[in-house]
Write an enzyme that holds these catalytic residues in place. Structure first.
Site, PDB file in Angstrom:
ATOM      1  N   ASP A  29       0.845  -1.193   0.000  1.00 57.43           N
ATOM      2  CA  ASP A  29       0.000   0.000   0.000  1.00 57.43           C
ATOM      3  C   ASP A  29       0.882   1.245   0.000  1.00 57.43           C
ATOM      4  O   ASP A  29       1.887   1.332   0.716  1.00 57.43           O
ATOM      5  CB  ASP A  29      -0.912  -0.017   1.229  1.00 57.43           C
ATOM      6  CG  ASP A  29      -2.049   0.971   1.116  1.00 57.43           C
ATOM      7  OD1 ASP A  29      -3.208   0.541   1.009  1.00 57.43           O
ATOM      8  OD2 ASP A  29      -1.782   2.194   1.147  1.00 57.43           O
ATOM      9  N   GLU A  94     -11.784   3.640  -1.169  1.00 63.27           N
ATOM     10  CA  GLU A  94     -11.245   4.723  -1.998  1.00 63.27           C
ATOM     11  C   GLU A  94     -11.069   4.275  -3.451  1.00 63.27           C
ATOM     12  O   GLU A  94     -11.234   5.083  -4.371  1.00 63.27           O
ATOM     13  CB  GLU A  94      -9.860   5.160  -1.491  1.00 63.27           C
ATOM     14  CG  GLU A  94      -9.867   5.800  -0.117  1.00 63.27           C
ATOM     15  CD  GLU A  94      -8.442   5.972   0.418  1.00 63.27           C
ATOM     16  OE1 GLU A  94      -7.479   5.949  -0.371  1.00 63.27           O
ATOM     17  OE2 GLU A  94      -8.313   6.119   1.641  1.00 63.27           O
ATOM     18  N   HIS A  99     -10.228  -5.211  -3.228  1.00 61.42           N
ATOM     19  CA  HIS A  99      -8.898  -5.556  -2.713  1.00 61.42           C
ATOM     20  C   HIS A  99      -9.007  -5.925  -1.249  1.00 61.42           C
ATOM     21  O   HIS A  99      -9.837  -5.381  -0.512  1.00 61.42           O
ATOM     22  CB  HIS A  99      -7.907  -4.409  -2.926  1.00 61.42           C
ATOM     23  CG  HIS A  99      -8.415  -3.076  -2.470  1.00 61.42           C
ATOM     24  ND1 HIS A  99      -9.304  -2.329  -3.217  1.00 61.42           N
ATOM     25  CD2 HIS A  99      -8.187  -2.377  -1.348  1.00 61.42           C
ATOM     26  CE1 HIS A  99      -9.580  -1.206  -2.567  1.00 61.42           C
ATOM     27  NE2 HIS A  99      -8.934  -1.220  -1.422  1.00 61.42           N
TER      28      HIS A  99
HETATM   29  P1  DGP Z   1      -9.601   1.338   0.198  1.00 62.11           P
HETATM   30  O1  DGP Z   1      -9.884   2.491   1.112  1.00 62.11           O
HETATM   31  O2  DGP Z   1      -9.969   0.031   0.852  1.00 62.11           O
HETATM   32  O3  DGP Z   1     -10.191   1.509  -1.176  1.00 62.11           O
HETATM   33  O4  DGP Z   1      -8.021   1.283   0.078  1.00 62.11           O
HETATM   34  C1  DGP Z   1      -7.329   1.791  -1.008  1.00 62.11           C
HETATM   35  C2  DGP Z   1      -5.869   1.728  -0.640  1.00 62.11           C
HETATM   36  O5  DGP Z   1      -5.118   1.862  -1.829  1.00 62.11           O
HETATM   37  C3  DGP Z   1      -5.411   2.852   0.280  1.00 62.11           C
HETATM   38  O6  DGP Z   1      -4.933   2.271   1.503  1.00 62.11           O
HETATM   39  C4  DGP Z   1      -4.264   3.539  -0.462  1.00 62.11           C
HETATM   40  C5  DGP Z   1      -3.934   2.572  -1.565  1.00 62.11           C
HETATM   41  N1  DGP Z   1      -3.545   3.182  -2.821  1.00 62.11           N
HETATM   42  C6  DGP Z   1      -4.212   4.162  -3.501  1.00 62.11           C
HETATM   43  N2  DGP Z   1      -3.584   4.453  -4.627  1.00 62.11           N
HETATM   44  C7  DGP Z   1      -2.497   3.630  -4.680  1.00 62.11           C
HETATM   45  C8  DGP Z   1      -1.454   3.474  -5.639  1.00 62.11           C
HETATM   46  O7  DGP Z   1      -1.375   4.136  -6.684  1.00 62.11           O
HETATM   47  N3  DGP Z   1      -0.491   2.552  -5.342  1.00 62.11           N
HETATM   48  C9  DGP Z   1      -0.547   1.789  -4.207  1.00 62.11           C
HETATM   49  N4  DGP Z   1       0.439   0.908  -4.010  1.00 62.11           N
HETATM   50  N5  DGP Z   1      -1.519   1.914  -3.290  1.00 62.11           N
HETATM   51  C10 DGP Z   1      -2.478   2.839  -3.537  1.00 62.11           C
END
Ligand code: DGP
Length: 115
Positions: A29, A94, A99
């Protein structure tokens, strides 16, 4: 329009990938909530938990198996961890590509809700 995670799966955006097979990818993340914070993502673009189809059951099971293996390889299996799927607005989702969060490596405290 492709979600961020579809673009990571396609190799169009960089990510710290820790696991990949023909159905699942897992990467760290970008905003870790603990020392270990990995997202386990099906290649299939399922938007939310509400959209999991009956025929996705084996895929969901495989995501859990990947989580179990990553917890072991990250060294947090015995100390413990949390597996979370956020859904829609109240769940704090988000990115609208399903996931599974694998979070651990330190005490996480009580599971928080809205109160
Ligand atoms: P959720 O709130 O469950 O939809 O979590 C989305 C997660 O994704 C949040 O913890 C941040 C992560 N995230 C958002 N954009 C990116 C990205 O471009 N790369 C990575 N590795 N993580 C991301």
């Amino acid at each position: 329009m492709a979600t961020l995670f579809e673009r990571i799966i396609a190799g169009e955006l960089p990510a710290d990938v820790v696991y990949r097979d023909d159905e699942i990818i897992a990467f760290r993340d970008i905003h870790p909530r603990a020392r270990v914070h990995i997202l386990i993502v099906p290649h299939k673009p399922i938007p939310t938990a509400n959209d999991i189809a009956d025929e996705d059951a084996p895929l969901m099971g495989r995501m859990m198996v990947v989580a179990r293996k990553l917890a072991r390889s990250e060294g947090i299996a015995d100390s413990g961890y949390r597996l979370v799927i956020n859904c829609n607005r109240d769940g704090g989702q988000e990115v609208y590509h399903l996931h599974l969060h694998l979070i651990g490596g330190e005490p996480l405290g009580p599971m928080t809700g809205g109160r």
